[in-house]
Enzyme design. Sequence first.
Site, PDB file in Angstrom:
ATOM      1  N   ASP A 159       0.880  -1.176   0.000  1.00  0.00           N
ATOM      2  CA  ASP A 159       0.000   0.000   0.000  1.00  0.00           C
ATOM      3  C   ASP A 159       0.914   1.222   0.000  1.00  0.00           C
ATOM      4  O   ASP A 159       0.756   2.125   0.823  1.00  0.00           O
ATOM      5  CB  ASP A 159      -0.910   0.030   1.238  1.00  0.00           C
ATOM      6  N   PHE A 160       1.852   1.234  -0.916  1.00  0.00           N
ATOM      7  CA  PHE A 160       2.987   2.153  -0.865  1.00  0.00           C
ATOM      8  C   PHE A 160       2.627   3.512  -1.481  1.00  0.00           C
ATOM      9  O   PHE A 160       3.197   3.934  -2.482  1.00  0.00           O
ATOM     10  CB  PHE A 160       4.167   1.524  -1.604  1.00  0.00           C
TER      11      PHE A 160
END
Length: 271
Positions: free
Chosen positions: A167-168
């Site tokens: 979930d960068f």
Amino acid sequence: MMCEKTLAVPDGIKQSLGGGDTFDALMQLQGKAFRDVKGRKTIQVQLAGNSYFLKQHFGVGWGEIFKNLLSFKKPILGALTEVQAIEKLDKLGIATTPLVAYGQRGSNPAHLQSFVLTRDLGDITSLEDLCAGWKVTTPDAGFKRRLIMQVAAIAKQLHENGVNHRDFYICHFCLDNTALPAVRLYLIDLHRVLIHAAPSFSANVKDIAALYFSSMDIGLTTRDYLRFKRHYRKQDASFWQQVETRAQKLYAKFNSAKFQDRLAKEKSLIR
């Protein structure tokens, strides 16, 4: 089948809960909701005079497990994934939310109950909020340069050690306002992190594409992106082409009416 249970809670937290079953008390605790989706809730709570964030996992269900397996993805079953991720980042020297307590109960993977309690980081600002006005008001060049270099350094450290956030996005990088004018960043929301035995090309592409997508509308220049590339891991043209392609798909999906409707519904649940 006997129910399996893992519990690691400091005595001070146990006492603040007023006795009884500590696991039940933490799973039933109420607070200010920051995320409330099927099977998982994130709330801010006050315990023993201190502020914490509590993530409660209530079971993902067999449907979610099979959906992930059919997509060749590892299902995330509960809070212990985040516990392991925090411990890994601590070893790598990457600042994140300090671990306070955690627990897991159950033997059926579809119905595991778990929680993780982390210390409130206090006066922080997500890079999504910090950069929201950059298109209108140009930030200090030196400050922006240091931010980009630190984000690249964190990405490099993660990926060289086989760690992928998954979930960068820039919203998960937070600036420590108490450290200014120095730039200190925290990486948060680690519940989907995967730790590989060796760096994964495809997983790294996905992380960097997510980061790129989430920065598309904040007014970064070509020079800014080149600076990130210089301070990240050395990659060939194929890597960056795959990043570009995936990021553009994410951008189109995010701005679709269907996705925006879903996002609005999720936000309405925590108002």
